[in-house]
Scaffold this active site. Structure first.
Site, PDB file in Angstrom:
ATOM      1  N   SER A 141       0.885  -1.174   0.000  1.00 43.49           N
ATOM      2  CA  SER A 141       0.000   0.000   0.000  1.00 43.49           C
ATOM      3  C   SER A 141       0.917   1.216   0.000  1.00 43.49           C
ATOM      4  O   SER A 141       2.091   1.105   0.376  1.00 43.49           O
ATOM      5  CB  SER A 141      -0.844  -0.006   1.278  1.00 43.49           C
ATOM      6  OG  SER A 141      -1.491   1.245   1.450  1.00 43.49           O
ATOM      7  N   TYR A 154      -2.482  -0.326  10.481  1.00 39.77           N
ATOM      8  CA  TYR A 154      -2.418  -0.816   9.097  1.00 39.77           C
ATOM      9  C   TYR A 154      -1.101  -0.372   8.457  1.00 39.77           C
ATOM     10  O   TYR A 154      -0.402  -1.177   7.826  1.00 39.77           O
ATOM     11  CB  TYR A 154      -3.626  -0.257   8.341  1.00 39.77           C
ATOM     12  CG  TYR A 154      -3.712  -0.596   6.873  1.00 39.77           C
ATOM     13  CD1 TYR A 154      -4.098  -1.870   6.450  1.00 39.77           C
ATOM     14  CD2 TYR A 154      -3.456   0.368   5.894  1.00 39.77           C
ATOM     15  CE1 TYR A 154      -4.205  -2.169   5.089  1.00 39.77           C
ATOM     16  CE2 TYR A 154      -3.562   0.082   4.544  1.00 39.77           C
ATOM     17  CZ  TYR A 154      -3.944  -1.187   4.151  1.00 39.77           C
ATOM     18  OH  TYR A 154      -4.053  -1.485   2.805  1.00 39.77           O
TER      19      TYR A 154
HETATM   20  N1  LIG Z   1      -8.626  -0.931  -1.650  1.00 38.55           N
HETATM   21  C1  LIG Z   1      -7.630  -0.113  -1.376  1.00 38.55           C
HETATM   22  O1  LIG Z   1      -7.772   1.107  -1.401  1.00 38.55           O
HETATM   23  C2  LIG Z   1      -6.259  -0.649  -1.093  1.00 38.55           C
HETATM   24  C3  LIG Z   1      -5.173   0.235  -1.159  1.00 38.55           C
HETATM   25  C4  LIG Z   1      -3.891  -0.231  -0.903  1.00 38.55           C
HETATM   26  C5  LIG Z   1      -3.696  -1.563  -0.596  1.00 38.55           C
HETATM   27  N2  LIG Z   1      -4.753  -2.410  -0.530  1.00 38.55           N
HETATM   28  C6  LIG Z   1      -4.465  -3.808  -0.196  1.00 38.55           C
HETATM   29  O2  LIG Z   1      -4.946  -4.634  -1.233  1.00 38.55           O
HETATM   30  C7  LIG Z   1      -5.285  -5.916  -0.705  1.00 38.55           C
HETATM   31  C8  LIG Z   1      -6.691  -6.298  -1.149  1.00 38.55           C
HETATM   32  O3  LIG Z   1      -7.613  -5.369  -0.598  1.00 38.55           O
HETATM   33  P1  LIG Z   1      -9.026  -5.031  -1.277  1.00 38.55           P
HETATM   34  O4  LIG Z   1      -9.084  -3.579  -1.480  1.00 38.55           O
HETATM   35  O5  LIG Z   1      -9.284  -5.940  -2.421  1.00 38.55           O
HETATM   36  O6  LIG Z   1      -9.987  -5.343  -0.033  1.00 38.55           O
HETATM   37  P2  LIG Z   1     -11.246  -6.273   0.119  1.00 38.55           P
HETATM   38  O7  LIG Z   1     -12.165  -6.130  -1.031  1.00 38.55           O
HETATM   39  O8  LIG Z   1     -11.750  -6.011   1.491  1.00 38.55           O
HETATM   40  O9  LIG Z   1     -10.617  -7.738   0.051  1.00 38.55           O
HETATM   41  C9  LIG Z   1      -9.826  -8.250   1.070  1.00 38.55           C
HETATM   42  C10 LIG Z   1      -9.593  -9.723   0.794  1.00 38.55           C
HETATM   43  O10 LIG Z   1      -8.778 -10.281   1.814  1.00 38.55           O
HETATM   44  C11 LIG Z   1      -9.389 -11.461   2.300  1.00 38.55           C
HETATM   45  N3  LIG Z   1      -9.056 -11.663   3.703  1.00 38.55           N
HETATM   46  C12 LIG Z   1      -9.181 -10.783   4.724  1.00 38.55           C
HETATM   47  N4  LIG Z   1      -8.797 -11.345   5.874  1.00 38.55           N
HETATM   48  C13 LIG Z   1      -8.402 -12.614   5.571  1.00 38.55           C
HETATM   49  C14 LIG Z   1      -7.908 -13.701   6.335  1.00 38.55           C
HETATM   50  N5  LIG Z   1      -7.725 -13.599   7.660  1.00 38.55           N
HETATM   51  N6  LIG Z   1      -7.614 -14.857   5.703  1.00 38.55           N
HETATM   52  C15 LIG Z   1      -7.795 -14.965   4.369  1.00 38.55           C
HETATM   53  N7  LIG Z   1      -8.255 -13.973   3.589  1.00 38.55           N
HETATM   54  C16 LIG Z   1      -8.568 -12.808   4.184  1.00 38.55           C
HETATM   55  C17 LIG Z   1     -10.892 -11.212   2.103  1.00 38.55           C
HETATM   56  O11 LIG Z   1     -11.608 -12.423   2.028  1.00 38.55           O
HETATM   57  P3  LIG Z   1     -12.483 -12.991   3.258  1.00 38.55           P
HETATM   58  O12 LIG Z   1     -13.047 -11.826   4.005  1.00 38.55           O
HETATM   59  O13 LIG Z   1     -13.487 -13.846   2.586  1.00 38.55           O
HETATM   60  O14 LIG Z   1     -11.510 -13.788   4.057  1.00 38.55           O
HETATM   61  C18 LIG Z   1     -10.884 -10.518   0.758  1.00 38.55           C
HETATM   62  O15 LIG Z   1     -10.853 -11.440  -0.290  1.00 38.55           O
HETATM   63  C19 LIG Z   1      -5.127  -5.793   0.816  1.00 38.55           C
HETATM   64  O16 LIG Z   1      -3.885  -6.308   1.196  1.00 38.55           O
HETATM   65  C20 LIG Z   1      -5.163  -4.296   1.050  1.00 38.55           C
HETATM   66  O17 LIG Z   1      -4.468  -3.945   2.219  1.00 38.55           O
HETATM   67  C21 LIG Z   1      -6.030  -1.992  -0.778  1.00 38.55           C
END
Ligand SMILES: NC(=O)c1ccc[n+]([C@@H]2O[C@H](COP(=O)([O-])OP(=O)(O)OC[C@H]3O[C@@H](n4cnc5c(N)ncnc54)[C@H](OP(=O)(O)O)[C@@H]3O)[C@@H](O)[C@H]2O)c1
Length: 258
Positions: A141, A154
């Site tokens: 991130s 985070y």
């Molecule tokens: N969206 C943003 O703005 C943003 C920006 C920078 C970085 N990121 C990073 O990108 C990645 C994906 O985020 P996203 O935006 O796609 O968020 P999201 O839509 O909330 O997806 C998060 C994913 O992680 C899985 N997850 C969460 N806890 C878990 C656990 N304990 N074990 C296994 N799976 C788990 C969730 O599946 P389940 O809940 O079904 O387990 C879901 O598939 C993350 O690492 C996040 O920090 C996101």
């Protein structure tokens, strides 16, 4: 196709950025195991991958649990006998000031964003090292590089992901394995939806104003599409990217320039 015949694992592959990455890997010829805690989401993405003509395995897994992570990689080994690409995309954010953050939330942020990435990467290395080949790509991130008010735990965990990425890159540098991170700005997923809700519930901003405020973090003044993160990930997964290791590639419209 650039990843024809490769085998990949994408944690967090059931939705959001992980889903986009799983589909992008499959579109380049890769068979993909998608892992997360919500079976229905994993099965939906797995079916989409199979529609693209690739094999897929939906695996329910909690990346914070070492036993569950070991079972995931055992399932991949049983199915395909090897692993070429691991993408650590599972993650969770939480909004609060560090001064009032509960110890439980602090621990959960470290567990899901940092320890889970370590556990999955260690299992992946056990499959990759004997074959002297592999790609590990961690979704960091911009919060891995700069501090964020209201996202301290985070940010601390994501800074840790970069330390892990760089150290593992050094330890595997002569083993045919690369370890890199992709560091997105705000991306249009449930995570942003949650952030917008929190901002508008705690301020007088409308949802639209809250989104505009998040978009303003980037010099490009926009929220990014999951497919943009997927493209950078696929690029790092390619054989031709073998000289790139220990890097943290920003997809943030210039929010961070290092
Ligand atoms: N969206 C943003 O703005 C943003 C920006 C920078 C970085 N990121 C990073 O990108 C990645 C994906 O985020 P996203 O935006 O796609 O968020 P999201 O839509 O909330 O997806 C998060 C994913 O992680 C899985 N997850 C969460 N806890 C878990 C656990 N304990 N074990 C296994 N799976 C788990 C969730 O599946 P389940 O809940 O079904 O387990 C879901 O598939 C993350 O690492 C996040 O920090 C996101």
């Amino acid at each position: 196709m650039r990843l024809q015949g490769k085998i990949g694992v994408v944690t967090g592959g059931g939705r959001g950025i992980g889903e986009a990455i799983a589909l992008a890997l499959a579109a380049e010829g890769c068979s993909v195991a998608v892992a997360g805690r919500t079976q229905a989401q994993l099965e939906k993405v797995s079916a989409q991958i199979q529609k693209l003509g690739r094999e897929s395995l939906p695996v329910v897994c909690d990346i914070c649990d070492p036993g569950s992570v070991a079972a995931l990689f055992r399932a991949v080994h049983d199915r395909w006998g090897r692993l070429d690409i691991l993408v650590n995309a599972a993650g969770e954010s939480h909004s609060d000031l560090l001064a009032r953050l509960s110890f439980e939330t602090w621990q959960r942020m470290l567990a899901v964003n940092l320890t889970g990435t370590f556990l999955c990467s260690q299992e992946a290395l056990r499959l990759m090292l004997p074959r002297k080949s592999g790609r590990i790509i961690n979704i960091g991130s911009t919060a891995a590089k700069i501090g964020f008010r209201y996202a301290g735990a985070y940010a601390a965990a994501k800074h840790g992901v970069l330390g892990l990425t760089r150290s593992m890159a050094l330890e595997t540098a002569t083993s045919g394995i690369t370890v890199n991170a992709v560091c997105p700005g705000w991306v249009d997923t449930e995570m942003v939806g949650k952030a917008v809700q929190t901002i508008s519930s705690k301020t007088k901003m409308t949802a639209e104003q809250a989104r505009d405020m998040l978009a303003a973090d980037s010099p490009q003044k926009r929220i990014f599409a999951p497919e943009e993160i997927a493209f950078a990930t696929v690029w790092l997964a390619c054989d031709e990217s073998r000289g790139i290791t220990g890097q943290a590639i920003d997809v943030s419209g210039g929010q961070v320039m290092s």
